[in-house]
Design a protein around this motif. Structure first.
Motif, PDB file in Angstrom:
ATOM      1  N   UNK A  47      58.370  32.493  15.457  1.00 60.51           N
ATOM      2  CA  UNK A  47      57.381  31.480  15.839  1.00 60.51           C
ATOM      3  C   UNK A  47      56.212  32.111  16.591  1.00 60.51           C
ATOM      4  N   UNK A  48      56.520  33.072  17.449  1.00 61.81           N
ATOM      5  CA  UNK A  48      55.472  33.733  18.229  1.00 61.81           C
ATOM      6  C   UNK A  48      54.529  34.547  17.355  1.00 61.81           C
ATOM      7  N   UNK A  49      54.974  34.947  16.164  1.00 58.48           N
ATOM      8  CA  UNK A  49      54.126  35.712  15.245  1.00 58.48           C
ATOM      9  C   UNK A  49      53.173  34.838  14.439  1.00 58.48           C
ATOM     10  N   UNK A  50      53.329  33.511  14.528  1.00 60.00           N
ATOM     11  CA  UNK A  50      52.451  32.580  13.816  1.00 60.00           C
ATOM     12  C   UNK A  50      52.401  32.849  12.303  1.00 60.00           C
ATOM     13  N   UNK A  51      53.530  32.961  11.598  1.00 56.83           N
ATOM     14  CA  UNK A  51      53.456  33.118  10.143  1.00 56.83           C
ATOM     15  C   UNK A  51      52.960  31.823   9.495  1.00 56.83           C
ATOM     16  N   UNK A  52      52.197  31.968   8.432  1.00 55.51           N
ATOM     17  CA  UNK A  52      51.621  30.815   7.734  1.00 55.51           C
ATOM     18  C   UNK A  52      51.837  31.001   6.240  1.00 55.51           C
ATOM     19  N   UNK A  53      52.399  29.956   5.598  1.00 56.22           N
ATOM     20  CA  UNK A  53      52.560  30.045   4.151  1.00 56.22           C
ATOM     21  C   UNK A  53      52.756  28.656   3.563  1.00 56.22           C
ATOM     22  N   UNK A  58      55.022  26.056  10.852  1.00 52.26           N
ATOM     23  CA  UNK A  58      53.766  26.336  11.547  1.00 52.26           C
ATOM     24  C   UNK A  58      52.605  25.538  10.927  1.00 52.26           C
ATOM     25  N   UNK A  59      52.588  25.466   9.606  1.00 47.84           N
ATOM     26  CA  UNK A  59      51.550  24.689   8.940  1.00 47.84           C
ATOM     27  C   UNK A  59      51.620  23.223   9.345  1.00 47.84           C
ATOM     28  N   UNK A  60      52.819  22.665   9.345  1.00 42.81           N
ATOM     29  CA  UNK A  60      52.998  21.261   9.714  1.00 42.81           C
ATOM     30  C   UNK A  60      52.582  21.037  11.164  1.00 42.81           C
ATOM     31  N   UNK A  61      52.954  21.971  12.040  1.00 49.11           N
ATOM     32  CA  UNK A  61      52.593  21.837  13.453  1.00 49.11           C
ATOM     33  C   UNK A  61      51.082  21.836  13.649  1.00 49.11           C
ATOM     34  N   UNK A  88      60.771  29.323   6.268  1.00 50.16           N
ATOM     35  CA  UNK A  88      60.933  28.064   6.985  1.00 50.16           C
ATOM     36  C   UNK A  88      59.989  27.978   8.182  1.00 50.16           C
ATOM     37  N   UNK A  89      59.865  29.062   8.940  1.00 51.17           N
ATOM     38  CA  UNK A  89      58.995  29.049  10.108  1.00 51.17           C
ATOM     39  C   UNK A  89      57.530  28.983   9.685  1.00 51.17           C
ATOM     40  N   UNK A  90      57.168  29.689   8.625  1.00 50.98           N
ATOM     41  CA  UNK A  90      55.789  29.659   8.142  1.00 50.98           C
ATOM     42  C   UNK A  90      55.390  28.264   7.705  1.00 50.98           C
ATOM     43  N   UNK A 131      44.358  35.375   4.561  1.00 45.18           N
ATOM     44  CA  UNK A 131      44.502  34.923   3.175  1.00 45.18           C
ATOM     45  C   UNK A 131      44.128  33.446   3.104  1.00 45.18           C
ATOM     46  N   UNK A 132      44.246  32.852   1.929  1.00 49.09           N
ATOM     47  CA  UNK A 132      43.791  31.468   1.745  1.00 49.09           C
ATOM     48  C   UNK A 132      44.550  30.495   2.642  1.00 49.09           C
ATOM     49  N   UNK A 133      45.872  30.650   2.732  1.00 47.47           N
ATOM     50  CA  UNK A 133      46.667  29.756   3.575  1.00 47.47           C
ATOM     51  C   UNK A 133      46.294  29.906   5.040  1.00 47.47           C
ATOM     52  N   UNK A 134      46.110  31.130   5.486  1.00 42.30           N
ATOM     53  CA  UNK A 134      45.767  31.370   6.885  1.00 42.30           C
ATOM     54  C   UNK A 134      44.370  30.857   7.205  1.00 42.30           C
ATOM     55  N   UNK A 135      43.459  31.014   6.242  1.00 39.10           N
ATOM     56  CA  UNK A 135      42.089  30.543   6.473  1.00 39.10           C
ATOM     57  C   UNK A 135      42.064  29.013   6.587  1.00 39.10           C
ATOM     58  N   UNK A 136      42.802  28.332   5.708  1.00 36.02           N
ATOM     59  CA  UNK A 136      42.875  26.874   5.788  1.00 36.02           C
ATOM     60  C   UNK A 136      43.516  26.438   7.105  1.00 36.02           C
ATOM     61  N   UNK A 137      44.534  27.175   7.547  1.00 37.31           N
ATOM     62  CA  UNK A 137      45.192  26.864   8.813  1.00 37.31           C
ATOM     63  C   UNK A 137      44.231  27.047   9.978  1.00 37.31           C
ATOM     64  N   UNK A 138      43.401  28.087   9.928  1.00 40.21           N
ATOM     65  CA  UNK A 138      42.413  28.311  10.984  1.00 40.21           C
ATOM     66  C   UNK A 138      41.442  27.138  11.064  1.00 40.21           C
TER      67      UNK A 138
END
Length: 323
Positions: free
Chosen positions: A239-245, A209-212, A204-206, A102-109
């Motif tokens: 954390x191991x699932x790498x959620x992004x939001x 992950x973005x900040x990290x 919170x984890x998602x 999705x858009x958030x995941x693509x930007x994170x990539x």
């Protein structure tokens, strides 16, 4: 590596940080982990491929993703290992398309594939800026808090404290401020505050992950992730699932020990400077049951100190030292 295994958790704890000479000790972990997690979510049938033979691990194989993205297996392997340099937008977009990001995941990539070294520690003051603190203090009927990028609480107004942490002392230690993510996973009273705890934990984890991904050299953030990974199996699994939001607004349900159940809308405003601070506020629909509950909490918060007795104060100080 299968997400959630002991080996994966050790990788998370050993978050790559810059060495003294500025080189990364393991620059591929975050990118590789993210790509592996997204490959594991797809089957060959979902991307129009025919699967042959027995698969030892779920999801797409590296060679299958490389073929669909139009890159060589060698190049994709180097990318997943963090060894590819100057990755083009076309390649990143092709991989994101195959993985159905999705858009958030693509930007994170994009962020992970071409990281920008920003330094380990946030710039600016260690506490909330004076003007920002005065602003939230003026919001007497709105719960508000000033957070840094790690979700450390730099300041909160009386109602914000009453909503989020009425069991803690109102004062904030500069050396060990309360951290909302740490509280969410390690503090039983904070966990009980959220009837939809699993949803809050994922959010919170998602966000973390973005900040990290944006600040891979932040040692304080790495220490927070390492601590939570060791102390909370639930955090380690998420954390191991790498959620992004990306989440700037939304709704949260609370089960407050003093004011009862309420559903509040929240909003996050980023301070327009180099401090990376943000203001989180909560509000309700006027006339709703949640509005009545929030008004009750406001009356309680402003009618007496944050802590009402010596025993409770002692407990809160001890809890605050841990959080």
């Amino acid at each position: 590596m299968v997400p959630g295994t002991a080996s994966d958790r050790l990788t998370v704890i050993a978050w790559p940080l810059s060495s003294d000479n500025g080189e990364m000790s393991d620059s591929g972990d975050s990118l590789g982990g993210f790509l592996r997690s997204r490959r594991a979510r797809l089957t060959p049938e979902e991307v129009g491929m025919v699967s042959y033979g027995t698969r030892r691990v779920p999801g797409l194989r590296r060679e299958e993703l490389a073929q669909l993205a139009g890159v060589s297996l060698t190049y994709y392997t180097r990318l997943e290992q963090g060894q590819a340099m100057n990755v083009s937008d076309a390649v990143i977009n092709a991989i994101g398309r195959v993985l159905n990001l999705d858009d958030d995941e693509r930007a994170h990539l994009h962020t992970l594939a071409r990281p920008i070294r920003r330094g380990r520690e946030p710039q600016g003051p260690s506490g909330g800026r004076a003007g920002t603190v005065r602003l939230i203090e003026a919001m007497t009927d709105v719960p508000a808090a000033v957070l840094d990028r790690r979700s450390d609480v730099l300041a909160w107004n009386r109602l914000g404290h009453a909503l989020l942490a009425c069991h803690l002392d109102f004062g904030i230690s500069a050396g060990r401020p309360p951290n909302l993510t740490r509280m969410l996973f390690l503090d039983d009273r904070t966990r009980a505050l959220y009837p939809d705890w699993e949803r809050e934990a994922l959010r919170a984890v998602a966000s973390l992950r973005l900040v990290a991904g944006r600040y891979p050299d932040d040692r304080g953030l790495a220490e927070l992730v390492g601590e939570l990974t060791v102390k909370s199996p639930e955090f380690a699994s998420l954390w191991a699932d790498h959620p992004i939001r990306t989440c700037f607004s939304g709704r949260k349900r609370f089960r407050h020990p003093q004011a009862g159940d309420m559903e509040l809308e929240f909003g996050i405003l980023h301070v327009p400077d180099d401090s990376w601070q943000r203001i989180m506020t909560y509000h309700t629909i006027p006339g709703s049951p949640s509005d009545a509950a929030l008004r009750l909490l406001s009356a309680l918060a402003h009618a007496r100190p944050a802590l009402t007795g010596p025993d409770e104060a002692t407990t809160a100080r001890q809890t605050g030292e841990r959080l």
